[in-house]
Design a protein around this motif. Structure first.
Motif, PDB file in Angstrom:
ATOM      1  N   GLN A 147       0.621  -1.617   0.275  1.00  0.00           N
ATOM      2  CA  GLN A 147       0.027  -0.078  -0.246  1.00  0.00           C
ATOM      3  C   GLN A 147       0.971   1.295   0.225  1.00  0.00           C
ATOM      4  OE1 GLN A 147      -3.058  -0.987  -0.214  1.00  0.00           O
ATOM      5  NE2 GLN A 147      -2.206  -2.805  -0.017  1.00  0.00           N
ATOM      6  N   ARG A 148       0.325   1.716  -0.422  1.00  0.00           N
ATOM      7  CA  ARG A 148       1.557   4.040  -0.582  1.00  0.00           C
ATOM      8  C   ARG A 148       0.456   4.923  -0.094  1.00  0.00           C
ATOM      9  NH1 ARG A 148       5.754   6.134  -1.114  1.00  0.00           N
ATOM     10  NH2 ARG A 148       5.926   7.736  -3.383  1.00  0.00           N
ATOM     11  N   MET A 149       1.505   5.164   1.570  1.00  0.00           N
ATOM     12  CA  MET A 149       0.365   6.263   2.230  1.00  0.00           C
ATOM     13  C   MET A 149       1.187   7.597   2.222  1.00  0.00           C
ATOM     14  SD  MET A 149      -0.394   3.372   5.075  1.00  0.00           S
ATOM     15  CE  MET A 149      -1.776   2.134   4.453  1.00  0.00           C
ATOM     16  N   TYR A 150       0.330   8.257   3.006  1.00  0.00           N
ATOM     17  CA  TYR A 150       1.678   9.683   2.875  1.00  0.00           C
ATOM     18  C   TYR A 150       0.463  10.688   4.504  1.00  0.00           C
ATOM     19  CZ  TYR A 150       2.112   8.776  -2.483  1.00  0.00           C
ATOM     20  OH  TYR A 150       2.174   8.711  -3.445  1.00  0.00           O
ATOM     21  N   PHE A 151       1.722  11.578   4.551  1.00  0.00           N
ATOM     22  CA  PHE A 151       1.426  12.293   5.743  1.00  0.00           C
ATOM     23  C   PHE A 151       1.598  13.297   5.595  1.00  0.00           C
ATOM     24  CE2 PHE A 151       4.784  11.887   8.777  1.00  0.00           C
ATOM     25  CZ  PHE A 151       5.312  10.564   8.952  1.00  0.00           C
TER      26      PHE A 151
END
Ligand code: PHB
Length: 392
Positions: free
Chosen positions: A221-225
């Motif tokens: 999965q790809r996540m950003y913050f």
């Protein structure tokens, strides 16, 4: 001393998705081109970029004969979740505007385009050095050094600068005007080994800042913050990353992200930029060479493909029908969409990110805007239209 000279109709500087798509569309129209890039195809393939394609980008790939893989292997997303004050709100694109977007990472778009150009016998010169556009007025001339250290010259009717956000070709546009906006934050991007946490993308605004939950495969999965622009990605342990993401997604509904090992971590730059005009003599700019958007809303690749579609049409009219005036229309036609996308990306960004030094008033106003948006059919439709892409 300059050694061999080759002749082509369009010299394309930059073999990323914009340059390759242009070369492909010109090939379909019967116009030959040469693509030059200082990176190798393997280097470009290894670059992780955003993963969302607008409806018309998908059509362009499928209908121009690049590949049907986007339809077979891409994931259709009929909406997104906007999450704030601990609650999710679905924006249903299909119901609102009868359109979807597709999750299909830029790497796959590059692979499809590269294979299509190789299949069709395209002249692709990757891994060259010292590319230099030396003439753009009477005719176009580009020089580069090949893999054996030999200097070459390519003479063309037109040269296209599709050389990305650190473009060297854009400096040849004179006079030029540049519009820039810097943001006091960046994105911390991670690739994680975990099952998907949700069927659709989640864009979250939390008191501590923005987060985005995207997807790649069933296991990655790809996540950003949101983080500080000078954040040191290596200073973050897996535990610290998960704790930050879980805090930003937390809510009354008890939502939890599925965790797993962090495979990759990077800080992504964040900037809005436009340079006009997009043409100077026989030089035309396309994609990131002429404009950059912040990644909120995933407009970068879509905008590059939209430029190239317009550009291919202008080049075709100029080179096949002798209608040079068509080249004059390129900037105005492309720039109209560029500013719509600039506004959309800026709007999504400022609505969902925490500005350093934000006051209580700023925070409440931001929540007011989000509440208006999700509770208004008109507001939600506006977002759905922009996200899935305005018609050409
Ligand atoms: C991604 O999946 O990488 C992605 C998706 C949506 C965005 C930005 C990045 O707005």
């Amino acid at each position: 001393m300059t050694q061999p000279t080759s002749r082509t109709r369009v010299a394309i500087v930059g073999g990323g998705p914009a340059g390759l798509m242009l070369s492909h569309l010109l090939h379909v129209a019967g116009i030959e081109s040469v693509v030059l890039d200082t990176r190798t195809a393997e280097e470009i393939e290894a670059t992780h970029r955003a993963g969302i394609l607008e409806r018309d980008s998908v059509r362009l790939l499928a209908e121009s004969g690049v590949s049907g893989r986007v339809l077979a292997e891409g994931h259709e997303h009929q909406g997104i979740e906007l999450r704030f004050a601990g609650t999710s709100h679905r924006i249903d694109f299909q119901r609102l505007v009868g359109a979807s977007c597709w999750l299909y990472p830029q790497t796959e778009v590059f692979l499809d385009l590269h294979r299509a150009r190789v299949r069709d016998g395209g002249d692709l010169r990757y891994g060259v050095a010292s590319t230099e556009v030396i003439e753009v007025l009477d005719r176009a001339r580009v020089r580069y050094t090949d893999l054996d250290g030999l200097r070459h010259e390519v003479v063309a009717d037109l040269v296209v600068g599709a050389d990305g956000s650190r473009s060297a070709t854009r400096a040849l546009v004179d006079p030029r005007r540049q519009y820039t906006r810097e943001y006091p934050f960046a994105w911390f991007g991670v690739l994680v080994e975990a099952p998907p946490s949700a069927p659709e993308l989640i864009y979250t605004r939390a008191p501590s800042g923005f987060a985005l939950i995207s997807r790649r495969t069933d296991t990655v999965q790809r996540m950003y913050f949101q983080c500080a622009p000078d954040e040191d990605a290596d200073a973050w342990s897996d535990d610290r990353i998960w704790s930050e993401l879980q805090t930003r997604l937390a809510g009354d509904d008890g939502f939890r992200l599925q965790e797993g090992p962090v495979l990759e971590r990077t800080v992504l730059p964040f900037r809005s930029f436009v340079q006009t005009p997009m043409r100077h003599g026989r030089l035309m700019l396309a994609g990131d060479a002429a404009h950059t958007v912040p990644p909120t809303g995933a407009k970068g690749l879509n905008l590059a493909l939209a430029d190239v579609r317009v550009l291919a049409e202008c080049v075709e009219r100029a080179l096949l029908r002798g209608d040079d005036a068509a080249l004059d229309t390129y900037t105005d036609r492309a720039v109209a969409r560029v500013w719509r996308a600039q506004h959309f990306s800026y709007w999504m960004t400022t609505m969902l990110h925490r500005l350093p030094g934000a006051t209580d008033f700023d925070e409440q106003r931001q929540l007011g805007e989000l509440t208006s948006l999700v509770s208004s059919e008109a507001g939600s439709t506006y977002l759905a239209e922009g996200y899935t892409g305005w018609p050409q």
